[in-house]
Design a protein around this motif. Structure first.
Motif, PDB file in Angstrom:
ATOM      1  N   GLY A 120       0.801  -1.218   0.000  1.00  0.00           N
ATOM      2  CA  GLY A 120       0.000   0.000   0.000  1.00  0.00           C
ATOM      3  C   GLY A 120       0.834   1.269   0.000  1.00  0.00           C
ATOM      4  N   LYS A 121       1.976   1.245  -0.646  1.00  0.00           N
ATOM      5  CA  LYS A 121       2.863   2.406  -0.677  1.00  0.00           C
ATOM      6  C   LYS A 121       2.302   3.474  -1.602  1.00  0.00           C
ATOM      7  CE  LYS A 121       7.011  -0.185   0.303  1.00  0.00           C
ATOM      8  NZ  LYS A 121       7.784   0.484   1.304  1.00  0.00           N
ATOM      9  N   THR A 122       2.724   4.713  -1.378  1.00  0.00           N
ATOM     10  CA  THR A 122       2.345   5.825  -2.236  1.00  0.00           C
ATOM     11  C   THR A 122       3.546   6.206  -3.086  1.00  0.00           C
ATOM     12  OG1 THR A 122       0.861   6.627  -0.515  1.00  0.00           O
ATOM     13  CG2 THR A 122       1.437   8.166  -2.272  1.00  0.00           C
ATOM     14  N   ILE A 123       3.359   6.230  -4.397  1.00  0.00           N
ATOM     15  CA  ILE A 123       4.445   6.571  -5.313  1.00  0.00           C
ATOM     16  C   ILE A 123       4.569   8.088  -5.384  1.00  0.00           C
ATOM     17  CG2 ILE A 123       5.276   6.420  -7.678  1.00  0.00           C
ATOM     18  CD1 ILE A 123       3.714   3.796  -7.915  1.00  0.00           C
ATOM     19  N   LYS A 124       5.762   8.572  -5.109  1.00  0.00           N
ATOM     20  CA  LYS A 124       6.028  10.003  -5.154  1.00  0.00           C
ATOM     21  C   LYS A 124       6.443  10.427  -6.559  1.00  0.00           C
ATOM     22  CE  LYS A 124       9.715  11.912  -3.271  1.00  0.00           C
ATOM     23  NZ  LYS A 124      10.703  12.324  -2.291  1.00  0.00           N
ATOM     24  N   SER A 125       7.378   9.686  -7.165  1.00  0.00           N
ATOM     25  CA  SER A 125       7.848  10.060  -8.494  1.00  0.00           C
ATOM     26  C   SER A 125       8.437   8.865  -9.225  1.00  0.00           C
ATOM     27  CB  SER A 125       8.905  11.161  -8.400  1.00  0.00           C
ATOM     28  OG  SER A 125      10.070  10.659  -7.766  1.00  0.00           O
ATOM     29  N   ILE A 126       8.498   9.009 -10.535  1.00  0.00           N
ATOM     30  CA  ILE A 126       9.131   8.019 -11.405  1.00  0.00           C
ATOM     31  C   ILE A 126      10.163   8.759 -12.227  1.00  0.00           C
ATOM     32  CG2 ILE A 126       8.776   6.406 -13.301  1.00  0.00           C
ATOM     33  CD1 ILE A 126       5.921   6.032 -12.160  1.00  0.00           C
ATOM     34  N   ASN A 127      11.388   8.226 -12.246  1.00  0.00           N
ATOM     35  CA  ASN A 127      12.492   8.910 -12.916  1.00  0.00           C
ATOM     36  C   ASN A 127      13.087   7.997 -13.980  1.00  0.00           C
ATOM     37  OD1 ASN A 127      14.581  10.534 -13.640  1.00  0.00           O
ATOM     38  ND2 ASN A 127      15.570  10.551 -11.639  1.00  0.00           N
ATOM     39  N   TYR A 128      13.047   8.444 -15.239  1.00  0.00           N
ATOM     40  CA  TYR A 128      13.644   7.710 -16.338  1.00  0.00           C
ATOM     41  C   TYR A 128      15.105   8.115 -16.567  1.00  0.00           C
ATOM     42  CZ  TYR A 128       9.080   5.929 -17.817  1.00  0.00           C
ATOM     43  OH  TYR A 128       7.877   5.275 -17.883  1.00  0.00           O
ATOM     44  N   GLN A 129      15.602   9.085 -15.808  1.00  0.00           N
ATOM     45  CA  GLN A 129      16.991   9.537 -15.935  1.00  0.00           C
ATOM     46  C   GLN A 129      17.872   8.543 -15.191  1.00  0.00           C
ATOM     47  OE1 GLN A 129      17.711  12.461 -17.656  1.00  0.00           O
ATOM     48  NE2 GLN A 129      19.869  11.915 -17.530  1.00  0.00           N
ATOM     49  N   ILE A 130      18.585   7.691 -15.909  1.00  0.00           N
ATOM     50  CA  ILE A 130      19.373   6.620 -15.323  1.00  0.00           C
ATOM     51  C   ILE A 130      20.722   7.138 -14.832  1.00  0.00           C
ATOM     52  CG2 ILE A 130      20.410   4.355 -15.752  1.00  0.00           C
ATOM     53  CD1 ILE A 130      17.250   4.566 -15.718  1.00  0.00           C
ATOM     54  N   SER A 131      21.360   7.975 -15.611  1.00  0.00           N
ATOM     55  CA  SER A 131      22.627   8.603 -15.226  1.00  0.00           C
ATOM     56  C   SER A 131      22.665   9.989 -15.843  1.00  0.00           C
ATOM     57  CB  SER A 131      23.816   7.754 -15.699  1.00  0.00           C
ATOM     58  OG  SER A 131      23.882   7.765 -17.113  1.00  0.00           O
ATOM     59  N   LEU A 190      15.735   0.513 -16.034  1.00  0.00           N
ATOM     60  CA  LEU A 190      14.808   1.198 -16.927  1.00  0.00           C
ATOM     61  C   LEU A 190      14.269   2.478 -16.311  1.00  0.00           C
ATOM     62  CD1 LEU A 190      12.862  -1.910 -18.214  1.00  0.00           C
ATOM     63  CD2 LEU A 190      14.591  -0.596 -19.420  1.00  0.00           C
ATOM     64  N   CYS A 191      13.973   2.422 -15.023  1.00  0.00           N
ATOM     65  CA  CYS A 191      13.512   3.616 -14.317  1.00  0.00           C
ATOM     66  C   CYS A 191      13.678   3.398 -12.823  1.00  0.00           C
ATOM     67  CB  CYS A 191      12.069   3.957 -14.659  1.00  0.00           C
ATOM     68  SG  CYS A 191      10.843   2.890 -13.898  1.00  0.00           S
ATOM     69  N   ARG A 192      13.532   4.490 -12.079  1.00  0.00           N
ATOM     70  CA  ARG A 192      13.572   4.436 -10.622  1.00  0.00           C
ATOM     71  C   ARG A 192      12.255   4.994 -10.095  1.00  0.00           C
ATOM     72  NH1 ARG A 192      18.808   5.509 -12.079  1.00  0.00           N
ATOM     73  NH2 ARG A 192      20.258   3.925 -11.392  1.00  0.00           N
ATOM     74  N   ILE A 193      11.669   4.253  -9.155  1.00  0.00           N
ATOM     75  CA  ILE A 193      10.401   4.666  -8.565  1.00  0.00           C
ATOM     76  C   ILE A 193      10.662   5.062  -7.122  1.00  0.00           C
ATOM     77  CG2 ILE A 193       8.057   3.957  -7.987  1.00  0.00           C
ATOM     78  CD1 ILE A 193       8.316   1.841 -10.212  1.00  0.00           C
ATOM     79  N   SER A 194      10.332   6.290  -6.772  1.00  0.00           N
ATOM     80  CA  SER A 194      10.497   6.780  -5.402  1.00  0.00           C
ATOM     81  C   SER A 194       9.149   6.792  -4.704  1.00  0.00           C
ATOM     82  CB  SER A 194      11.068   8.194  -5.402  1.00  0.00           C
ATOM     83  OG  SER A 194      12.327   8.205  -6.030  1.00  0.00           O
ATOM     84  N   CYS A 195       9.153   6.315  -3.457  1.00  0.00           N
ATOM     85  CA  CYS A 195       7.933   6.285  -2.659  1.00  0.00           C
ATOM     86  C   CYS A 195       7.960   7.410  -1.627  1.00  0.00           C
ATOM     87  CB  CYS A 195       7.799   4.943  -1.946  1.00  0.00           C
ATOM     88  SG  CYS A 195       7.633   3.578  -3.093  1.00  0.00           S
ATOM     89  N   LEU A 203       4.303   9.167 -15.809  1.00  0.00           N
ATOM     90  CA  LEU A 203       4.971  10.345 -15.259  1.00  0.00           C
ATOM     91  C   LEU A 203       3.946  11.336 -14.708  1.00  0.00           C
ATOM     92  CD1 LEU A 203       7.729  10.982 -17.935  1.00  0.00           C
ATOM     93  CD2 LEU A 203       8.032  10.077 -15.626  1.00  0.00           C
ATOM     94  N   ASP A 204       2.844  11.513 -15.422  1.00  0.00           N
ATOM     95  CA  ASP A 204       1.808  12.456 -15.002  1.00  0.00           C
ATOM     96  C   ASP A 204       0.956  11.910 -13.855  1.00  0.00           C
ATOM     97  OD1 ASP A 204       2.634  14.186 -17.017  1.00  0.00           O
ATOM     98  OD2 ASP A 204       1.264  13.289 -18.473  1.00  0.00           O
ATOM     99  N   LYS A 205       0.697  10.605 -13.875  1.00  0.00           N
ATOM    100  CA  LYS A 205      -0.146   9.993 -12.850  1.00  0.00           C
ATOM    101  C   LYS A 205       0.470   8.665 -12.410  1.00  0.00           C
ATOM    102  CE  LYS A 205      -4.855   8.673 -11.877  1.00  0.00           C
ATOM    103  NZ  LYS A 205      -6.059   8.115 -12.442  1.00  0.00           N
ATOM    104  N   PRO A 206       1.487   8.709 -11.524  1.00  0.00           N
ATOM    105  CA  PRO A 206       2.164   7.479 -11.112  1.00  0.00           C
ATOM    106  C   PRO A 206       1.262   6.492 -10.385  1.00  0.00           C
ATOM    107  CG  PRO A 206       3.225   9.408 -10.132  1.00  0.00           C
ATOM    108  CD  PRO A 206       2.072   9.885 -10.937  1.00  0.00           C
ATOM    109  N   SER A 207       0.150   6.936  -9.861  1.00  0.00           N
ATOM    110  CA  SER A 207      -0.735   6.038  -9.107  1.00  0.00           C
ATOM    111  C   SER A 207      -1.365   4.958  -9.993  1.00  0.00           C
ATOM    112  CB  SER A 207      -1.825   6.836  -8.409  1.00  0.00           C
ATOM    113  OG  SER A 207      -2.635   7.489  -9.359  1.00  0.00           O
ATOM    114  N   ILE A 208      -1.345   5.135 -11.322  1.00  0.00           N
ATOM    115  CA  ILE A 208      -1.925   4.099 -12.188  1.00  0.00           C
ATOM    116  C   ILE A 208      -1.125   2.801 -12.113  1.00  0.00           C
ATOM    117  CG2 ILE A 208      -3.021   5.710 -13.783  1.00  0.00           C
ATOM    118  CD1 ILE A 208      -0.814   5.169 -15.783  1.00  0.00           C
ATOM    119  N   LEU A 209       0.102   2.868 -11.619  1.00  0.00           N
ATOM    120  CA  LEU A 209       0.889   1.643 -11.447  1.00  0.00           C
ATOM    121  C   LEU A 209       0.278   0.733 -10.403  1.00  0.00           C
ATOM    122  CD1 LEU A 209       4.545   2.946 -11.460  1.00  0.00           C
ATOM    123  CD2 LEU A 209       3.358   1.708 -13.246  1.00  0.00           C
TER     124      LEU A 209
END
Length: 158
Positions: free
Chosen positions: A60-71, A98-103, A127-133
């Motif tokens: 039941g975690k809440t996703i704060k952001s998704i980052n596709y910037q690997i380096s 592939l990406c990093r997901i921050s909670c 990116l716009d709505k991370p909750s769809i994950l």
């Protein structure tokens, strides 16, 4: 006259059930329960998703952001594919991030490729709505499409 089934009609298989084979990669990079699901179409295109058992979907975690910037020099959003032979696609190994997901609780999860191949596209909608994950399984977690070269699963459950 058709036979009665007691008012219950058989459910039609979902799009994923009809056209994709599910492969599971357990404990990616040795991290317990960080499981990924690879959906393989008959045309060799793979869709990388999170498995139902992934902690991001279980706790039941809440996703704060998704980052596709690997380096500093590598962003999956910069992937530009063109032409019949998919020129410009980024080549990925099995363990490529592939990406990093921050909670919101400070934890960070890295989604890995799990297969060798070329990155065709990323799902920018998350990116716009991370909750769809975290919505209904297999309808919400599509991250990437890859054209893979050969299966390279070390721990696979079908």
């Amino acid at each position: 006259m058709a036979a009665s089934t007691g008012g219950i009609s058989p459910a039609a298989p979902s799009l994923v059930d009809r056209y994709f084979t599910r492969w599971y990669k357990a404990d990616v990079k040795g991290k317990p329960c960080e499981d990924h699901c690879i959906l393989q179409h008959s045309n060799r295109i793979c869709v990388i998703t999170l498995a139902e058992s992934h902690p991001l979907l279980q706790n039941g975690k809440t996703i704060k952001s998704i980052n596709y910037q690997i380096s500093a020099n590598c962003s999956r959003l910069q992937n530009k594919v063109s032409g019949k032979f998919k020129r410009g696609a980024q080549f990925l190994t099995e363990l490529a991030p592939l990406c990093r997901i921050s909670c919101s609780d400070g934890e960070e999860y890295t989604v890995s490729s799990c297969v060798r191949g070329r990155l065709m596209e990323v799902n920018e909608n998350i990116l716009d709505k991370p909750s769809i994950l975290q919505e209904k399984f297999f309808k919400r977690s599509i991250f990437f499409r890859e054209e893979h070269y050969f299966p390279c699963f070390t721990e696979v459950t079908v």
